[in-house]
Scaffold this motif. Structure first.
Motif, mmCIF file in Angstrom:
data_model
loop_
_atom_site.group_PDB
_atom_site.id
_atom_site.type_symbol
_atom_site.label_atom_id
_atom_site.label_comp_id
_atom_site.label_asym_id
_atom_site.label_seq_id
_atom_site.Cartn_x
_atom_site.Cartn_y
_atom_site.Cartn_z
ATOM 1 N N GLY A 68 28.471 19.965 56.814
ATOM 2 C CA GLY A 68 28.438 18.704 57.541
ATOM 3 C C GLY A 68 28.753 17.485 56.724
ATOM 4 N N ASP A 69 28.316 17.435 55.475
ATOM 5 C CA ASP A 69 28.559 16.226 54.658
ATOM 6 C C ASP A 69 28.706 16.586 53.181
ATOM 7 N N GLY A 70 29.322 17.720 52.895
ATOM 8 C CA GLY A 70 29.357 18.206 51.521
ATOM 9 C C GLY A 70 30.410 17.592 50.633
ATOM 10 N N ALA A 71 31.281 16.736 51.177
ATOM 11 C CA ALA A 71 32.267 16.062 50.332
ATOM 12 C C ALA A 71 31.575 15.017 49.465
ATOM 13 N N GLY A 72 32.279 14.497 48.462
ATOM 14 C CA GLY A 72 31.698 13.495 47.587
ATOM 15 C C GLY A 72 31.446 12.178 48.310
ATOM 16 N N TYR A 73 30.490 11.414 47.787
ATOM 17 C CA TYR A 73 30.182 10.075 48.299
ATOM 18 C C TYR A 73 30.557 9.041 47.241
ATOM 19 N N PHE A 74 31.124 7.914 47.703
ATOM 20 C CA PHE A 74 31.532 6.837 46.817
ATOM 21 C C PHE A 74 31.013 5.514 47.364
ATOM 22 N N SER A 75 30.702 4.586 46.470
ATOM 23 C CA SER A 75 30.326 3.241 46.905
ATOM 24 C C SER A 75 31.572 2.361 46.912
ATOM 25 N N LEU A 76 31.669 1.512 47.940
ATOM 26 C CA LEU A 76 32.826 0.626 48.117
ATOM 27 C C LEU A 76 32.339 -0.625 48.823
ATOM 28 N N ARG A 77 32.407 -1.754 48.133
ATOM 29 C CA ARG A 77 31.969 -3.043 48.661
ATOM 30 C C ARG A 77 30.535 -2.997 49.206
ATOM 31 N N GLY A 78 29.685 -2.219 48.532
ATOM 32 C CA GLY A 78 28.272 -2.202 48.875
ATOM 33 C C GLY A 78 27.862 -1.147 49.868
#
Length: 807
Positions: A178-188
């Motif tokens: 369901g959400d196993g891809a990477g997470y990145f921060s972008l503009r908060g």
């Protein structure tokens, strides 16, 4: 004598006739104003034609009076047809002609030239769904080019995104369903990569860089053109894949490095039928890699076939596919307690041995992923084009997933392991119909897209529940005392499939299938009031229909949302300097909630408006010294409102009053000051705060998804151009971030991950058909961490060696 006079009269007659014929001259560039060499330019239904020179200039001579059509074609660009007339033998000079990237395949052979500023390519029709130059686009976006990735010997997607200004990895791909891809921060705000060639393309794993032509990171809320399913309030990430081209050729590449890295990549393009303009390309890669920790690995096989068929000058078809078979151990992050203080307040007190993985290579996840896209382009007229798109995605997770969490019950820094057996699948379907126009009303030029979009996502989850599976301490200790039982246990929990299967034998299995769909219509128009001043306006009408769990109707709801977008741009120096301002919108659908005092009777279901994010941004863009200096400088302010919170006047009521603000500025520079030297640099600073909330834990604090306040990146690559060192080159760069909160709640206090600066370097030799290179990542072996309520150790020093052969 008479024959001589006749010859002279004939000669002068020809000369007079030639003098009475005219010429047409002009310049051809891409959408970033880079001159294009070798563009095929000819007059339709004639034998007259030339190729553009190194400065993009061309001249066709000896044209008689009449009406003509100028045709411009080049590999990788959409063919342009420009009608013109020659009157009274008057020479014609046309304004700069821009070719935009497209999937049309051409039969002509094009000579490739030296392109200036290899790290700055921004020719794209995806960002605005229109062929629009970056310098006349009011939205800010970063482009990470294939040339930049090659110069850095990039072997994974996380490293590729280190080149995008203002983007930071929150945590790497877990492979979880369901959400196993990477997470990145972008503009908060957190964001996942979910677009491929402008269409939904999901994954539960990591994206293979072998098929990447470039990565586009769009900044700010972008729901007007892309909806909310694949974007965040901070922006979105679009991966542009490699496409077929006219001719035959390819490349083989092998990379080997520290910690068991071996990667072989193949790229082959050929004509299936030159007569029918039918071209085929396939990219494939096999990758194996171990961890710098005591356990952990990832292996994957990837294949990406693509096909392009040009039926005629009006109609073309394209097909793209990406198929991945991957197996990995999931990274076992240390999850900090989110409701009570941890025993340690920083990494020094935690006494963390980051060489320990707290897992074994026997416990793995499989992440098969498939993405397919079909495109049909049809030229309706000289001013309108139809684009029909279909995308299908399927991504699955099967295997063992575990996490470590500090419940704060046992003494000291003790993390309990919970594990389950994943069996989940996500399917998406997206259908788009776009009508793209470039026309004039009076003297005002309009570039417009009108689109219809249908998106459907269904998820099936047949995973087990989670079972307690022992405790660990960050320094390597272990025990079997379950924190939720009164007795003190000393059970042993072997990290093996048989041991885990035994623990899961009595755990239930989910049987959940959920579904939602979105119907949208959108339009966007760029109106040129003059050749220097333009205004952009867009609007999306979005209808969200949530069926939720198909076994129950209690979670069903639907919402309709408007998402506007505005922008204005002025070019004080045409095609070299622009000043812009934009308003951009994003939204999130909000489910109904029960309200009312339960002691006074049955609660009622309250509905809410979608949550809204609105951005105001101003900035400048440059394209100076014939594309040798590209820079974007901008300041943005994003306000998220209408978050559902508890009514301060009644604990049994919910209202829309929550707010988050995020503001900051970004600077990105791409420079090519001298031939052979390319520089990429970026700096960003972000201030984020939850200003209104019923959750006192986060009120007036920086959201954890915002990541570090300050980010910076630099990469400089120089290749010697002559002499004994011709072909040799050096690369040097760095990535850095300020400290960040891993935990920042009122009751827990702060757990801060320290700032870092990582230095990377490379050396290479490049000839006509091959390239060899060495790359040293984290040259000074810096120990550093990232996280989002987690502590994630990063890769220590690693050496990579690459050899590539082009044919």
């Amino acid at each position: 004598m008479k024959p001589l006079i006749s010859i002279l009269l004939l000669f002068f007659s020809v000369q007079i006739a030639l003098c009475q014929q005219a010429s047409i001259t002009g310049e051809v560039t891409d959408s970033n104003n880079t001159p294009l060499l070798g563009v095929n330019i000819f007059l339709k239904n004639t034998t007259k034609g030339v190729q553009s020179d190194v400065d993009g200039q061309f001249k066709i001579e000896e044209i008689k009076d009449g009406n003509y059509t100028l045709i411009l074609s080049s590999i990788g660009f959409k063919t342009r047809e420009i009608p013109f007339s020659i009157i009274n033998q008057k020479d014609l000079k046309v304004e700069t002609i821009i070719l935009y990237e497209g999937n049309e395949i051409l039969s002509a052979i094009v000579i490739e030239g030296e392109r200036r500023n290899k790290f700055s390519r921004k020719k794209t029709a995806y960002v605005s769904k229109l062929p629009l130059k970056d310098i006349e686009n009011t939205q800010v976006y970063s482009t990470v080019t294939n040339e930049l990735l090659q110069s850095q010997i990039v072997t994974n997607f996380d490293d590729a995104l280190k080149n995008a200004t203002g983007v930071e990895n929150l945590w790497t791909s877990t492979g979880r369903g369901g959400d196993g891809a990477g997470y990145f921060s972008l503009r908060g705000f957190s964001v996942q990569p979910q677009l491929v060639n402008g269409l939904p393309g999901l994954t539960n794993g990591t994206i293979n860089p072998a098929n990447i032509e470039r990565i586009e990171v769009l900044k700010g809320p972008s729901a007007t053109l892309f909806g909310n399913a694949v974007s965040s309030y901070g922006g979105l990430i679009n991966v542009v894949t490699k496409k077929p081209y006219a001719g035959s050729g390819g490349e083989l590449s092998f990379t080997s490095g520290s910690y068991g890295l071996n990667q072989i990549v193949g790229d082959y393009n050929t004509a299936l039928s030159k007569e029918d303009d039918l071209y085929f390309r396939i990219n494939t890669a096999y990758n194996t890699e171990q961890s710098f920790q005591d356990a952990g690995f990832r292996k994957s096989f990837f294949v990406a076939p693509s096909l392009s068929y040009k039926v005629n000058n009006r109609l073309s078809f394209s097909f793209y596919g990406e198929i991945t078979q991957a197996e990995q151990t999931n990274p076992t992050f240390l999850f900090l307690n989110r409701s009570a203080p941890t025993a340690a307040r920083n990494l020094e007190e935690l006494n963390y041995n980051n060489k320990l993985s707290f897992t074994s290579n026997d416990l793995t996840l499989e992440n098969p992923t498939q993405n397919y896209r079909i495109e049909m382009d049809y030229k309706l007229s000289d001013t309108w084009q139809s684009q029909t798109l279909l995308s299908k995605s399927s991504t699955s997770t099967k295997g063992y997933y575990s996490y470590l969490f500090d419940f704060g019950i046992l003494e000291g820094d003790t993390y309990s392991r919970y594990i389950n057996k994943q069996n989940a699948n996500t399917q998406t379907t997206d259908i788009q119909q776009n009508f793209i126009g470039d026309f004039k009303i009076g003297k005002l030029r309009n570039r417009m897209v009108i689109g219809l979009d249908y998106f459907n996502e269904s998820q099936t989850n047949n995973s087990t529940g989670y079972a307690f599976y022992g405790n660990i301490t960050p320094d390597g200790g272990a025990n079997g005392d379950n924190p939720f039982t009164a007795a003190i246990e000393e059970d042993v929990y072997p990290l093996s499939t048989s041991g885990v299967d035994a623990a899961l034998a009595g755990i239930g299995v989910s049987n959940v299938k959920s579904n939602y769909e979105i119907y949208s219509v959108y339009a966007s128009d760029v109106l040129n009031i003059s050749d220097r001043l333009s205004v952009m306006a867009g609007l999306r009408i979005d209808h969200f229909n949530n069926e939720g769990d198909l076994a129950t109707i209690d979670d069903d709801y639907d919402q309709t949302t408007l998402s506007p977008k505005l922008g204005v741009l002025y070019q004080p120096i045409k095609d070299q300097l622009s000043v812009f301002a934009n308003y951009q919108n994003g939204f999130t659908n909000v489910a109904p909630q029960l309200v009312g005092d339960p002691s006074a009777g049955a609660q009622t279901l309250a509905t809410f408006d979608p949550e809204q994010a609105n951005q105001i941004e101003v900035g400048i863009k440059t394209n100076l010294f014939k594309n040798r200096l590209n820079a974007t400088i901008s300041y943005y302010d994003i306000k998220v409102k209408d978050r559902v919170i508890t009514d301060p006047s009644s604990p049994f009521n919910k209202i829309q009053g929550g707010e988050v603000v995020s503001s900051g500025f970004e600077i990105e520079i791409n420079a090519n000051p001298i031939k052979g030297l390319n520089i990429r640099a970026g700096y960003s600073k972000n201030d984020s705060e939850t200003t209104e909330s019923d959750n006192t834990e986060i009120l007036n604090k920086r959201p954890l998804e915002a990541g570090p306040e300050t980010l910076y990146n630099l990469w400089a690559n120089y290749e010697f151009q002559q002499g004994n060192l011709d072909g040799f080159g050096l690369g040097l760069g760095l990535n850095g971030a300020s400290e960040r909160f891993a935990i920042n709640y009122a009751s827990t206090g702060d757990f801060i991950l320290p700032s870092y600066t990582i230095v990377n370097a490379s050396v290479f030799y490049q000839a006509d058909h091959y390239r060899v290179g060495l790359k040293l990542n984290n040259a000074f072996n810096k120990e550093y961490y990232k996280g989002w309520t987690t502590i994630n150790p990063q890769m220590p020093r690693a050496l990579l060696a690459n050899i590539s052969y082009r044919f």
